[in-house]
Design a protein around this motif. Structure first.
Motif, PDB file in Angstrom:
ATOM      1  N   ASP A 175       0.813  -1.225   0.000  1.00 42.14           N
ATOM      2  CA  ASP A 175       0.000   0.000   0.000  1.00 42.14           C
ATOM      3  C   ASP A 175       0.847   1.277   0.000  1.00 42.14           C
ATOM      4  O   ASP A 175       0.308   2.384   0.115  1.00 42.14           O
ATOM      5  CB  ASP A 175      -0.936   0.007   1.216  1.00 42.14           C
ATOM      6  N   GLU A 176       2.181   1.112  -0.116  1.00 40.88           N
ATOM      7  CA  GLU A 176       3.081   2.266  -0.149  1.00 40.88           C
ATOM      8  C   GLU A 176       3.727   2.339  -1.529  1.00 40.88           C
ATOM      9  O   GLU A 176       4.762   1.705  -1.772  1.00 40.88           O
ATOM     10  CB  GLU A 176       4.159   2.135   0.929  1.00 40.88           C
ATOM     11  N   PRO A 177       3.135   3.084  -2.468  1.00 39.89           N
ATOM     12  CA  PRO A 177       3.608   3.057  -3.869  1.00 39.89           C
ATOM     13  C   PRO A 177       5.097   3.329  -4.041  1.00 39.89           C
ATOM     14  O   PRO A 177       5.743   2.719  -4.897  1.00 39.89           O
ATOM     15  CB  PRO A 177       2.773   4.162  -4.534  1.00 39.89           C
ATOM     16  N   LYS A 178       5.660   4.226  -3.237  1.00 40.80           N
ATOM     17  CA  LYS A 178       7.072   4.570  -3.387  1.00 40.80           C
ATOM     18  C   LYS A 178       7.994   3.709  -2.524  1.00 40.80           C
ATOM     19  O   LYS A 178       9.220   3.819  -2.636  1.00 40.80           O
ATOM     20  CB  LYS A 178       7.283   6.044  -3.056  1.00 40.80           C
ATOM     21  N   HIS A 179       7.402   2.909  -1.665  1.00 42.51           N
ATOM     22  CA  HIS A 179       8.211   2.097  -0.750  1.00 42.51           C
ATOM     23  C   HIS A 179       7.646   0.682  -0.641  1.00 42.51           C
ATOM     24  O   HIS A 179       7.585   0.100   0.446  1.00 42.51           O
ATOM     25  CB  HIS A 179       8.284   2.759   0.626  1.00 42.51           C
ATOM     26  N   ARG A 180       7.240   0.118  -1.790  1.00 36.15           N
ATOM     27  CA  ARG A 180       6.636  -1.217  -1.799  1.00 36.15           C
ATOM     28  C   ARG A 180       7.656  -2.317  -1.514  1.00 36.15           C
ATOM     29  O   ARG A 180       7.334  -3.343  -0.929  1.00 36.15           O
ATOM     30  CB  ARG A 180       6.013  -1.524  -3.166  1.00 36.15           C
ATOM     31  N   LEU A 181       8.878  -2.108  -1.988  1.00 35.10           N
ATOM     32  CA  LEU A 181       9.840  -3.196  -2.055  1.00 35.10           C
ATOM     33  C   LEU A 181      10.904  -3.100  -0.969  1.00 35.10           C
ATOM     34  O   LEU A 181      11.282  -2.004  -0.547  1.00 35.10           O
ATOM     35  CB  LEU A 181      10.531  -3.205  -3.417  1.00 35.10           C
ATOM     36  N   SER A 182      11.376  -4.259  -0.552  1.00 36.08           N
ATOM     37  CA  SER A 182      12.519  -4.343   0.356  1.00 36.08           C
ATOM     38  C   SER A 182      13.462  -5.418  -0.172  1.00 36.08           C
ATOM     39  O   SER A 182      13.076  -6.283  -0.960  1.00 36.08           O
ATOM     40  CB  SER A 182      12.068  -4.685   1.779  1.00 36.08           C
ATOM     41  N   ALA A 183      14.698  -5.344   0.271  1.00 38.64           N
ATOM     42  CA  ALA A 183      15.707  -6.309  -0.156  1.00 38.64           C
ATOM     43  C   ALA A 183      16.059  -7.237   1.007  1.00 38.64           C
ATOM     44  O   ALA A 183      16.038  -6.823   2.174  1.00 38.64           O
ATOM     45  CB  ALA A 183      16.965  -5.591  -0.645  1.00 38.64           C
ATOM     46  N   PHE A 184      16.401  -8.475   0.677  1.00 37.64           N
ATOM     47  CA  PHE A 184      16.719  -9.485   1.682  1.00 37.64           C
ATOM     48  C   PHE A 184      17.902 -10.325   1.211  1.00 37.64           C
ATOM     49  O   PHE A 184      18.162 -10.443   0.009  1.00 37.64           O
ATOM     50  CB  PHE A 184      15.519 -10.411   1.915  1.00 37.64           C
ATOM     51  N   ILE A 185      18.593 -10.911   2.176  1.00 41.49           N
ATOM     52  CA  ILE A 185      19.607 -11.918   1.875  1.00 41.49           C
ATOM     53  C   ILE A 185      19.008 -13.271   2.218  1.00 41.49           C
ATOM     54  O   ILE A 185      18.591 -13.506   3.360  1.00 41.49           O
ATOM     55  CB  ILE A 185      20.889 -11.689   2.688  1.00 41.49           C
ATOM     56  N   VAL A 186      18.928 -14.156   1.222  1.00 47.16           N
ATOM     57  CA  VAL A 186      18.285 -15.458   1.414  1.00 47.16           C
ATOM     58  C   VAL A 186      19.238 -16.558   0.971  1.00 47.16           C
ATOM     59  O   VAL A 186      19.755 -16.530  -0.152  1.00 47.16           O
ATOM     60  CB  VAL A 186      16.975 -15.560   0.601  1.00 47.16           C
ATOM     61  N   GLU A 187      19.474 -17.513   1.822  1.00 45.93           N
ATOM     62  CA  GLU A 187      20.270 -18.684   1.447  1.00 45.93           C
ATOM     63  C   GLU A 187      19.387 -19.636   0.658  1.00 45.93           C
ATOM     64  O   GLU A 187      18.227 -19.873   1.011  1.00 45.93           O
ATOM     65  CB  GLU A 187      20.845 -19.349   2.690  1.00 45.93           C
ATOM     66  N   THR A 188      19.935 -20.185  -0.412  1.00 47.08           N
ATOM     67  CA  THR A 188      19.113 -20.949  -1.344  1.00 47.08           C
ATOM     68  C   THR A 188      18.690 -22.321  -0.813  1.00 47.08           C
ATOM     69  O   THR A 188      17.806 -22.953  -1.394  1.00 47.08           O
ATOM     70  CB  THR A 188      19.846 -21.154  -2.681  1.00 47.08           C
ATOM     71  N   ASP A 189      19.306 -22.778   0.289  1.00 46.38           N
ATOM     72  CA  ASP A 189      18.873 -24.051   0.873  1.00 46.38           C
ATOM     73  C   ASP A 189      17.867 -23.856   1.996  1.00 46.38           C
ATOM     74  O   ASP A 189      17.553 -24.798   2.733  1.00 46.38           O
ATOM     75  CB  ASP A 189      20.076 -24.858   1.372  1.00 46.38           C
ATOM     76  N   THR A 190      17.331 -22.650   2.137  1.00 48.52           N
ATOM     77  CA  THR A 190      16.315 -22.378   3.141  1.00 48.52           C
ATOM     78  C   THR A 190      15.047 -23.158   2.800  1.00 48.52           C
ATOM     79  O   THR A 190      14.617 -23.154   1.638  1.00 48.52           O
ATOM     80  CB  THR A 190      15.985 -20.870   3.190  1.00 48.52           C
ATOM     81  N   PRO A 191      14.429 -23.832   3.760  1.00 50.68           N
ATOM     82  CA  PRO A 191      13.165 -24.523   3.474  1.00 50.68           C
ATOM     83  C   PRO A 191      12.144 -23.567   2.872  1.00 50.68           C
ATOM     84  O   PRO A 191      11.990 -22.432   3.326  1.00 50.68           O
ATOM     85  CB  PRO A 191      12.723 -25.011   4.863  1.00 50.68           C
ATOM     86  N   GLY A 192      11.462 -24.035   1.836  1.00 47.65           N
ATOM     87  CA  GLY A 192      10.493 -23.196   1.156  1.00 47.65           C
ATOM     88  C   GLY A 192      11.025 -22.529  -0.092  1.00 47.65           C
ATOM     89  O   GLY A 192      10.271 -21.882  -0.826  1.00 47.65           O
ATOM     90  N   VAL A 193      12.328 -22.681  -0.355  1.00 43.75           N
ATOM     91  CA  VAL A 193      12.933 -22.171  -1.589  1.00 43.75           C
ATOM     92  C   VAL A 193      13.283 -23.361  -2.479  1.00 43.75           C
ATOM     93  O   VAL A 193      13.899 -24.318  -2.020  1.00 43.75           O
ATOM     94  CB  VAL A 193      14.230 -21.374  -1.321  1.00 43.75           C
ATOM     95  N   ARG A 194      12.878 -23.286  -3.730  1.00 45.89           N
ATOM     96  CA  ARG A 194      13.284 -24.352  -4.655  1.00 45.89           C
ATOM     97  C   ARG A 194      13.476 -23.772  -6.047  1.00 45.89           C
ATOM     98  O   ARG A 194      12.884 -22.752  -6.407  1.00 45.89           O
ATOM     99  CB  ARG A 194      12.255 -25.468  -4.698  1.00 45.89           C
ATOM    100  N   ILE A 195      14.351 -24.423  -6.797  1.00 47.29           N
ATOM    101  CA  ILE A 195      14.542 -24.060  -8.203  1.00 47.29           C
ATOM    102  C   ILE A 195      13.436 -24.699  -9.012  1.00 47.29           C
ATOM    103  O   ILE A 195      13.147 -25.898  -8.869  1.00 47.29           O
ATOM    104  CB  ILE A 195      15.917 -24.517  -8.711  1.00 47.29           C
ATOM    105  N   GLY A 196      12.780 -23.897  -9.851  1.00 51.90           N
ATOM    106  CA  GLY A 196      11.769 -24.412 -10.756  1.00 51.90           C
ATOM    107  C   GLY A 196      12.413 -24.753 -12.089  1.00 51.90           C
ATOM    108  O   GLY A 196      13.209 -25.684 -12.202  1.00 51.90           O
ATOM    109  N   LYS A 197      12.135 -23.953 -13.078  1.00 54.41           N
ATOM    110  CA  LYS A 197      12.636 -24.196 -14.420  1.00 54.41           C
ATOM    111  C   LYS A 197      14.053 -23.660 -14.592  1.00 54.41           C
ATOM    112  O   LYS A 197      14.379 -22.581 -14.110  1.00 54.41           O
ATOM    113  CB  LYS A 197      11.704 -23.505 -15.420  1.00 54.41           C
ATOM    114  N   LEU A 198      14.886 -24.436 -15.273  1.00 56.68           N
ATOM    115  CA  LEU A 198      16.177 -23.953 -15.756  1.00 56.68           C
ATOM    116  C   LEU A 198      16.016 -23.648 -17.241  1.00 56.68           C
ATOM    117  O   LEU A 198      15.658 -24.522 -18.032  1.00 56.68           O
ATOM    118  CB  LEU A 198      17.276 -24.996 -15.541  1.00 56.68           C
ATOM    119  N   GLU A 199      16.257 -22.387 -17.614  1.00 59.54           N
ATOM    120  CA  GLU A 199      15.979 -21.950 -18.976  1.00 59.54           C
ATOM    121  C   GLU A 199      16.935 -22.577 -19.989  1.00 59.54           C
ATOM    122  O   GLU A 199      18.122 -22.748 -19.731  1.00 59.54           O
ATOM    123  CB  GLU A 199      16.080 -20.424 -19.076  1.00 59.54           C
ATOM    124  N   LYS A 200      16.389 -22.916 -21.150  1.00 59.24           N
ATOM    125  CA  LYS A 200      17.184 -23.330 -22.308  1.00 59.24           C
ATOM    126  C   LYS A 200      17.351 -22.090 -23.179  1.00 59.24           C
ATOM    127  O   LYS A 200      16.360 -21.510 -23.636  1.00 59.24           O
ATOM    128  CB  LYS A 200      16.478 -24.441 -23.083  1.00 59.24           C
TER     129      LYS A 200
END
Length: 378
Positions: A175-200
């Protein structure tokens, strides 16, 4: 005015060039065909310290800057653009934002691992519905009592398959048009993170391009990178630096086109003499050479501005725009010099052409760069 590199940068250039000529060149066609970078090569890159080139010595890196990183990416990309962009994305899209916006605790936790190559980094920004319009992201990070719960999908993540850690841009305040986004550091083996498609992909095939799916991924509160609501600033600042890396990659590809086209023209004989003696061929090679030198000047000026603490938004956009379009022209000329052989996989010209196109698209399209440049000239 001195356009020469200092001794440290010359030594770096010489060592990386020797490594690229011996090790990177040897398996470039195989990596392109197999669409992977072998772990053994990643280990060699780590052994040379190339993952930590811009990381301060305090955290285990070389303590150099953007000029040094550009040298590395250019020299590697002369022989394998996919390997070059792995290093560029790691440095500019993950290391740099942690250095710029991270807390001391975050730097101590991640930078030594990123410097050693124990972790490879990436940036998760693009979504199916938000490419150039980064502010239209929908991947959600919801504050909870335990931290942040992330749900959504990111696509076109360079280094996604290899990465151990990512910088993620997600919506925290819809609901904050100029401040919608935030940045995070996420480890890729965190539960709930998975790789979907690998692009060709058409080109840079050994570089992985992944989809990440987040399903109730819970990360700690201290994973927030920078201030809440300032994620777009983190993303745009990161991309400004990333554009210099892609300019260096494009420069490397263009330099490879010059090298291979010149060598072929000197040995290919038609009508009783080497085709290098024909004016039509000389013109194509001359055009490549001029483009390479101009692109190098723009790229290293942008890198120097960044290292000097000067504004480099326009300089980075100019370098990336010119180097990428020069790269595509050089690759087209290179294929034309090779003639029918340039269209065959027995020669590297066709790979250069496939690799070149992406440099006009990622880290901001040529159209976006013209907008950025135009806005700074008003």
């Amino acid at each position: 005015m001195d356009f020469s590199l200092d001794e440290d940068h010359r030594m770096l250039q010489a060592s990386v060039r020797e490594f690229a000529e011996k090790e990177i060149a040897r398996g470039a066609a195989d990596r392109d065909r197999e669409e992977t970078i072998p772990p053994a090569l990643l280990g060699q890159l780590a052994g040379l310290g190339l993952f930590g080139i811009t990381i301060p010595e305090t955290y285990g890196g070389a303590g150099m800057g953007c000029v040094a990183s550009s040298i590395v990416v250019e020299e590697i990309s002369k022989y394998c653009a996919g390997t070059g962009v792995l290093l560029s994305a790691h440095t500019s899209l993950c290391v740099d934002p942690i250095l710029t916006f991270g807390t001391e605790e975050q730097k101590q936790k991640y930078l030594p691992k990123l410097a050693s190559g124990e972790m490879i980094g990436c940036l998760s920004l693009t979504e199916p519905g938000s490419g150039s319009d980064a502010g239209a992201a929908t991947c959600r990070a919801e504050a909870t009592a335990d931290g942040w719960r992330i749900n959504g999908t990111k696509i076109f993540v360079t280094n996604g398959k290899e990465a151990g850690v990512m910088v993620l841009i997600a919506v925290t305040d819809p609901d904050e048009p100029k401040h919608r986004l935030s940045a995070f550091i996420v480890e890729t083996d965190t539960p709930g993170v998975r790789i979907g498609k690998l692009e060709k992909k058409l080109g840079i095939r050994c570089s992985s391009t992944a989809e990440f799916v987040f399903e109730d991924c819970l990360i700690p509160r201290e994973a927030l990178l920078g201030e809440r609501g300032r994620g777009l600033r983190v993303a745009l600042t990161t991309l400004d630096g990333g554009r210099i890396g892609i300019a260096a990659q494009a420069l490397g590809i263009a330099q490879a086109c010059l090298r291979e086209a010149s060598a072929y023209a000197r040995t290919r004989v038609q009508f009783g003499r080497p085709i290098a003696t024909f004016q039509a061929i000389q013109h194509k090679i001359a055009d490549i050479a001029v483009g390479v030198e101009a692109a190098r000047a723009l790229t290293y000026r942008a890198a120097w501005c960044k290292d000097s603490g000067r504004s480099y938004v326009r300089e980075a956009a100019m370098a990336k725009l010119f180097a990428s379009e020069t790269c595509s022209r050089a690759a087209n000329h290179c294929v034309q010099v090779f003639g029918g052989y340039g269209y065959c996989t027995d020669y590297p010209a066709e790979r250069f052409l496939r690799d070149a196109k992406i440099t006009e698209i990622y880290e901001g399209t040529s159209e976006i760069h013209r907008l950025v440049i135009g806005r700074t000239l008003r």
